[in-house]
Design an enzyme around this catalytic site. Structure first.
Site, PDB file in Angstrom:
ATOM      1  N   GLY A 116       0.814  -1.217   0.000  1.00 59.31           N
ATOM      2  CA  GLY A 116       0.000   0.000   0.000  1.00 59.31           C
ATOM      3  C   GLY A 116       0.840   1.257   0.000  1.00 59.31           C
ATOM      4  N   ASN A 117       0.203   2.376   0.241  1.00 59.39           N
ATOM      5  CA  ASN A 117       0.926   3.652   0.308  1.00 59.39           C
ATOM      6  C   ASN A 117       0.306   4.551   1.369  1.00 59.39           C
ATOM      7  OD1 ASN A 117      -1.119   5.515  -1.048  1.00 59.39           O
ATOM      8  ND2 ASN A 117      -0.889   3.923  -2.609  1.00 59.39           N
ATOM      9  N   ARG A 118       0.932   5.696   1.619  1.00 59.29           N
ATOM     10  CA  ARG A 118       0.534   6.563   2.726  1.00 59.29           C
ATOM     11  C   ARG A 118      -0.558   7.570   2.397  1.00 59.29           C
ATOM     12  NH1 ARG A 118       4.019   5.893   6.936  1.00 59.29           N
ATOM     13  NH2 ARG A 118       6.133   5.250   6.399  1.00 59.29           N
TER      14      ARG A 118
END
Ligand code: C5P
Length: 228
Positions: A29-31
């Protein structure tokens, strides 16, 4: 002059970060918090538009008064956006889409190997959704992309933005200089909006809600100017 309203207009906004599964319990995933995209959906709703929010993973609640469609992975997002974008006057791709996904998703939880052994993950590229929908005939509809760049200075940021708008073929690109403010989790934002020719049409700074409404004003004016 007052704000340009969006009554009778349909607006599609993607927001949040995609998650690419590795196995039943893990993902890449990512932030992205989804804050700026959700603020755009709210701002469009407040101007009278009929809004659909395509929500990847969000760290903020979904707004009331908008239709919500969930999309977990880049592949799901591609399917939803390809289907819905042609039926919306304005499509804003604010989601942080994973550039890669695992080659294979394991049916069972991946087991830890012997102590000290490395694990290698093989990834393949995801399709570029923005470039894909921008390649289709528009008939007066507008497509907006986002870009978060870490540039050394303003000139470098603009050059990166101009190259990206040309490569993706969208009508506007919202350039987000990562590092001009507190960053991803921030409540505030500073952006530069480029048009399809790569010319700077707006600079906005403030809360994500005020930035959302400022940049939406540009798109609303462009829609009002084009025959529908
Ligand atoms: O190339 P880059 O990831 O910086 O482009 C960002 C823009 O492209 C955003 O609008 C994002 O939603 C979109 N994008 C996409 N599909 C991808 C990667 C990014 O639509 N696979």
């Amino acid at each position: 002059p007052g704000e340009t309203r969006l009554e009778g207009r349909t607006v599609l906004v993607t927001a949040g970060g995609t998650r690419e599964p590795l196995d039943p319990v893990r993902y890449i995933g990512n932030r992205s918090s989804g804050r700026q995209g959700v603020a755009l959906a709210e701002a469009a709703r407040d101007r009278g538009a009929s809004v659909t929010l395509v929500a990847a993973h969000l760290e903020v609640p979904v707004p009331t008064g908008v239709e919500v469609v969930r999309a977990e992975t880049a592949a799901e997002l591609l399917a939803v956006v390809t289907d819905l974008s042609p039926r919306h006057d304005l499509t804003i791709m604010a989601a942080a889409v994973s550039d890669y996904r695992p080659v294979a998703v394991s049916d069972a939880k991946i087991k830890k190997a012997n102590t000290g052994e490395r694990l290698t993950l093989e990834l393949v590229q995801n399709p570029d959704i923005l470039a894909s929908i921008s390649a289709e005939p528009r008939h007066g509809r507008l497509i907006v992309g986002f870009a978060a760049e870490t540039a050394g200075d303003d000139a470098e940021l603009l050059a990166l933005g101009r190259a990206k708008v040309a490569r993706k073929g969208c009508d506007f690109l919202v350039l987000n200089a990562v590092g001009w403010n507190a960053g991803f989790v921030s409540e505030r934002n500073t952006v530069v909006v480029l048009d399809g020719a790569g010319d700077r049409v707006l600079e906005a700074s403030g809360t994500k809600m005020s930035v959302a409404d400022d940049i939406l004003g540009v798109f609303a004016a462009a829609l009002a100017a084009s025959p529908s």
